[in-house]
Design an enzyme around this catalytic site. Structure first.
Site, PDB file in Angstrom:
ATOM      1  N   ARG A  88       0.872  -1.174   0.066  1.00  0.00           N
ATOM      2  CA  ARG A  88      -0.048   0.021   0.115  1.00  0.00           C
ATOM      3  C   ARG A  88       0.753   0.477  -0.471  1.00  0.00           C
ATOM      4  O   ARG A  88       1.719   1.578   1.035  1.00  0.00           O
ATOM      5  CB  ARG A  88      -1.143  -0.344   1.190  1.00  0.00           C
ATOM      6  CG  ARG A  88      -2.356   0.709   1.374  1.00  0.00           C
ATOM      7  CD  ARG A  88      -3.188   1.316   2.734  1.00  0.00           C
ATOM      8  NE  ARG A  88      -2.911  -0.193   2.301  1.00  0.00           N
ATOM      9  CZ  ARG A  88      -4.162  -0.676   3.543  1.00  0.00           C
ATOM     10  NH1 ARG A  88      -3.232  -0.102   4.591  1.00  0.00           N
ATOM     11  NH2 ARG A  88      -4.531  -1.817   3.678  1.00  0.00           N
ATOM     12  N   ARG A 157      -1.130   6.586   9.784  1.00  0.00           N
ATOM     13  CA  ARG A 157      -1.773   6.266   8.804  1.00  0.00           C
ATOM     14  C   ARG A 157      -2.335   7.388   7.817  1.00  0.00           C
ATOM     15  O   ARG A 157      -1.408   8.478   7.618  1.00  0.00           O
ATOM     16  CB  ARG A 157      -2.816   5.372   8.094  1.00  0.00           C
ATOM     17  CG  ARG A 157      -3.158   4.357   8.663  1.00  0.00           C
ATOM     18  CD  ARG A 157      -2.197   2.946   8.809  1.00  0.00           C
ATOM     19  NE  ARG A 157      -2.766   1.851   9.931  1.00  0.00           N
ATOM     20  CZ  ARG A 157      -3.115   0.667   9.199  1.00  0.00           C
ATOM     21  NH1 ARG A 157      -4.222   1.112   8.302  1.00  0.00           N
ATOM     22  NH2 ARG A 157      -2.748  -0.460  10.283  1.00  0.00           N
ATOM     23  N   LYS A 220      -3.980   1.617  14.983  1.00  0.00           N
ATOM     24  CA  LYS A 220      -3.384   2.292  14.054  1.00  0.00           C
ATOM     25  C   LYS A 220      -4.295   3.737  14.733  1.00  0.00           C
ATOM     26  O   LYS A 220      -5.207   4.208  15.013  1.00  0.00           O
ATOM     27  CB  LYS A 220      -4.158   1.189  12.889  1.00  0.00           C
ATOM     28  CG  LYS A 220      -5.782   1.375  12.978  1.00  0.00           C
ATOM     29  CD  LYS A 220      -6.148   0.277  11.578  1.00  0.00           C
ATOM     30  CE  LYS A 220      -7.448   0.054  12.206  1.00  0.00           C
ATOM     31  NZ  LYS A 220      -7.742  -1.360  10.854  1.00  0.00           N
ATOM     32  N   LYS A 222      -5.628   7.066  12.038  1.00  0.00           N
ATOM     33  CA  LYS A 222      -5.985   7.671  10.853  1.00  0.00           C
ATOM     34  C   LYS A 222      -7.001   9.485  11.214  1.00  0.00           C
ATOM     35  O   LYS A 222      -7.577   9.470  11.867  1.00  0.00           O
ATOM     36  CB  LYS A 222      -7.273   6.722  10.759  1.00  0.00           C
ATOM     37  CG  LYS A 222      -7.245   5.489   9.957  1.00  0.00           C
ATOM     38  CD  LYS A 222      -8.295   4.485  10.206  1.00  0.00           C
ATOM     39  CE  LYS A 222      -8.286   3.383   9.160  1.00  0.00           C
ATOM     40  NZ  LYS A 222      -9.343   2.483   8.590  1.00  0.00           N
ATOM     41  N   CYS A 437     -15.010  -2.851   0.478  1.00  0.00           N
ATOM     42  CA  CYS A 437     -13.688  -3.785   0.567  1.00  0.00           C
ATOM     43  C   CYS A 437     -13.362  -4.863  -0.320  1.00  0.00           C
ATOM     44  O   CYS A 437     -14.049  -4.836  -0.701  1.00  0.00           O
ATOM     45  CB  CYS A 437     -13.494  -3.527   2.479  1.00  0.00           C
ATOM     46  SG  CYS A 437     -14.236  -5.145   2.379  1.00  0.00           S
ATOM     47  N   CYS A 443      -7.864 -11.052   1.727  1.00  0.00           N
ATOM     48  CA  CYS A 443      -8.268  -9.902   2.173  1.00  0.00           C
ATOM     49  C   CYS A 443      -8.073 -11.596   3.925  1.00  0.00           C
ATOM     50  O   CYS A 443      -8.735 -12.531   3.818  1.00  0.00           O
ATOM     51  CB  CYS A 443      -9.379  -9.584   2.896  1.00  0.00           C
ATOM     52  SG  CYS A 443      -8.674  -9.224   4.555  1.00  0.00           S
ATOM     53  N   CYS A 482     -16.417  -8.335   6.383  1.00  0.00           N
ATOM     54  CA  CYS A 482     -15.957  -8.394   7.687  1.00  0.00           C
ATOM     55  C   CYS A 482     -16.732  -7.367   8.841  1.00  0.00           C
ATOM     56  O   CYS A 482     -16.740  -6.313   8.225  1.00  0.00           O
ATOM     57  CB  CYS A 482     -14.487  -8.599   7.901  1.00  0.00           C
ATOM     58  SG  CYS A 482     -13.711  -7.471   8.567  1.00  0.00           S
ATOM     59  N   CYS A 486     -13.778  -1.238   6.961  1.00  0.00           N
ATOM     60  CA  CYS A 486     -12.300  -0.651   5.838  1.00  0.00           C
ATOM     61  C   CYS A 486     -13.221   0.270   5.274  1.00  0.00           C
ATOM     62  O   CYS A 486     -13.058   1.011   4.727  1.00  0.00           O
ATOM     63  CB  CYS A 486     -11.676  -1.606   5.368  1.00  0.00           C
ATOM     64  SG  CYS A 486     -10.469  -2.593   6.325  1.00  0.00           S
TER      65      CYS A 486
END
Length: 570
Positions: A88, A157, A220, A222, A437, A443, A482, A486
């Site tokens: 990414r 991120r 993480k 954001k 996603c 994934c 899931c 995302c």
């Protein structure tokens, strides 16, 4: 920008090892994210890397994955999974030059299965990269001043910024600030340059990470900038968000939001989606100081023992909003001012042609679920070869070909037509507001399809909307494989989160511009039940909606009414 030299970016808050969760202990002993990645990359016996290296490589923007479509077959053949890697890119504000686009295109064709994936955070993902091709990919990106630093991992991120379709001066200023902030908050370890660029290794010291320390952040983090009336970045889903307040001279400052986040676990009631709180205003000169303060609060108070409760939203709730705001004010060196007025209108993208105040043109190109391949990939590359402006990735997985000179407009329009890209905005309002996603087959967390299935489901839902005269009604719909969120499903008017193959939880009633969370309407249901439930709500919406009312607002009021009736019955 303000001088931040007085801000403490050196505190190492590593807890005693016995109080740390496994991921925290791994970071602590990783030698600032080096670990044994170098050695694992040289191991040709396996197509994968060790558990520890996989964890650490996330900080370098890399996830180990495998082809789940053939996982069972390979297991039966006693073969290891078909390992590959997702890489990414860090792309602040989603801004890309034509030269950079062409390099990404080249690398995708050489190493990434002839496909480019645009993410929900305005950047690129390469899929299907085998282990020996990771270094050539990252070194190729370096040639056009791109990198993958902190695109994943327990750090800040890629910083998002509104993809203004009108290309205003304010947008340019905010985009520049997103780049400045991103460069400011990424890890400073030399591990990335040593491993991926082959730079000389040097002895590590305790000041290698002056802000993050040895254990980085608990989870993480954001960050995003929104420019009203556009909330395309879904500001309330960010751990830290900045809502631009504009005056006659441009951006004056920002309203600060904290504590947003989408991730949850269906089996753990202690996890949940949360909208960020708008806690105050500050002048733009204090941006770096405020950002450091917010992140340092999460660094020092975030949960490092229980990873499922490590996101900043839980720190805010566990410590209390008042405590967190007071800590931010103390660490930034000044109190926050009262929130300034602002208003959002949507969290979608604008498509088709737009003309800017400078007499330039922008073209909003719809990319369904962000996947670019085949003739579309060829067409965008052809445009990049003649384009002199920018190619901007939007927060909804589409593109804005920006800054087109009038003389080049006919050329680019002809290429859009030649490659079947012109008029991408002619899809239904539902499809143009859809997002998914990646999910299967790459994934490892996905329990159900998303990217490969949503277009088919949207077609069926379009039929229901047509039956009720709602084909032109803009409704946001998002799907994830899931519950981790995302594609930011919990702020979509219709959301589906995967539970098992062909089974989803159905969420309804979020605000049209991302200002309200959706509610769980049905669990673990298949397509037939999904369509049946939606048909009922569409019928009621068509019959009883108020003038100008959005679908999410109508459903939210219907759910309130049903709850009131249920309470009266009890």
């Amino acid at each position: 920008m303000t001088d931040t030299s007085t801000i403490d970016r050196s505190k190492d808050v590593s807890q005693p090892v016995e109080r740390l969760g496994p991921d925290e202990a791994l970071k602590l002993h990783s030698n600032y994210l080096r670990g044994h990645i170098d050695e694992d990359l040289l191991d040709r016996i396996t197509g994968g890397v060790t558990f520890a290296s996989n964890k650490l490589m996330k900080f370098h923007g890399i996830y180990q994955q495998d082809d789940r479509d053939i996982r069972d077959e390979r297991r039966r053949q006693k073969l290891e999974p078909a390992h590959s890697f997702m890489v990414r890119v860090r792309l602040p504000g989603g801004i890309c030059t034509p030269e950079q686009w062409l390099k990404v295109d080249e690398l995708a064709r050489a190493h990434g299965g002839n496909t480019i994936r645009l993410t929900t955070r305005q950047t690129f993902q390469f899929h299907w990269i085998v282990k020996e091709d990771i270094k050539p990919t990252i070194q190729g990106l370096q040639q056009v001043l791109l990198d993958t630093v902190a695109a994943c991992g327990d750090d800040a991120r890629t910083v998002m910024a509104t993809a203004d379709p009108l290309d205003s001066d304010v947008h340019a200023e905010v985009a520049a600030l997103s780049r400045q902030l991103s460069d400011h908050v990424i890890p400073k370890t030399r591990a990335y340059a040593e491993i991926w660029y082959g730079q000389e290794k040097v002895a590590t010291t305790d000041d290698e990470e002056p802000f993050y320390g040895r254990t980085y952040l608990p989870r993480k983090f954001k960050i995003g900038f929104a420019v009203p009336p556009f909330n395309d970045i879904d500001i309330y889903t960010q751990d830290m968000g900045f809502i631009a307040i504009v005056g006659d001279e441009g951006v004056e400052g920002f309203n600060l939001t904290i504590g947003g986040g989408m991730g949850r676990n269906d089996q753990d009631l202690n996890t949940y989606a949360r909208l960020g709180d708008v806690v105050g205003y500050f002048p733009k000169e204090r941006l770096l100081a405020v950002a450091d303060a917010v992140m340092s609060v999460q660094r020092d108070y975030g949960n490092r023992a229980e990873r499922s409760r490590a996101r900043f939203k839980y720190t805010v709730d566990d410590k209390g909003l008042g405590f967190i705001v007071a800590a931010i004010e103390e660490r930034s060196g000044a109190p926050l001012e009262p929130v300034r007025p602002f208003a959002f209108e949507s969290n979608g993208d604008a498509y088709g042609w737009r003309v800017t105040d400078r007499g330039l043109f922008n073209y909003g190109l719809f990319i369904e679920n962000g996947r670019i391949a085949g003739r579309m990939m060829d067409g965008i590359a052809a445009i990049a070869r003649v384009h002199s402006g920018q190619i901007r990735l939007t927060p909804n997985q589409s593109l804005n070909i920006a800054g087109i000179e009038p003389a080049r407009k006919p050329i680019i329009e002809a290429l859009l037509s030649e490659y079947g890209l012109l008029g991408s905005d002619q899809g239904s309002a539902l499809r143009l507001n859809s997002m998914a996603c990646v999910a299967l087959p790459t994934c490892p967390l996905a329990m159900a399809e998303a990217e490969r299935y949503l277009p088919e489901l949207v077609t069926k839902i379009e039929g229901l909307l047509a039956e009720h005269g709602l084909s032109d009604e803009p409704i946001t719909i998002r799907m994830t494989g899931c519950p981790n969120g995302c594609a930011r499903p919990y702020v979509a008017e219709i959301a589906l989160t995967g539970r098992a193959p062909g089974k989803y939880n159905l969420w309804l009633g979020a605000g049209f511009h991302g200002q309200r969370l959706s509610r769980l309407v049905a669990e673990n249901i298949g397509e037939a039940t999904i369509l049946d439930i939606l048909s009922g709500y569409f019928a009621a919406f068509a019959e009883r909606r108020k003038p100008g009312q959005h679908f999410g607002d109508f459903v939210d009021s219907e759910l309130d009414r049903a709850a009131d009736l249920s309470a009266l019955t009890v």
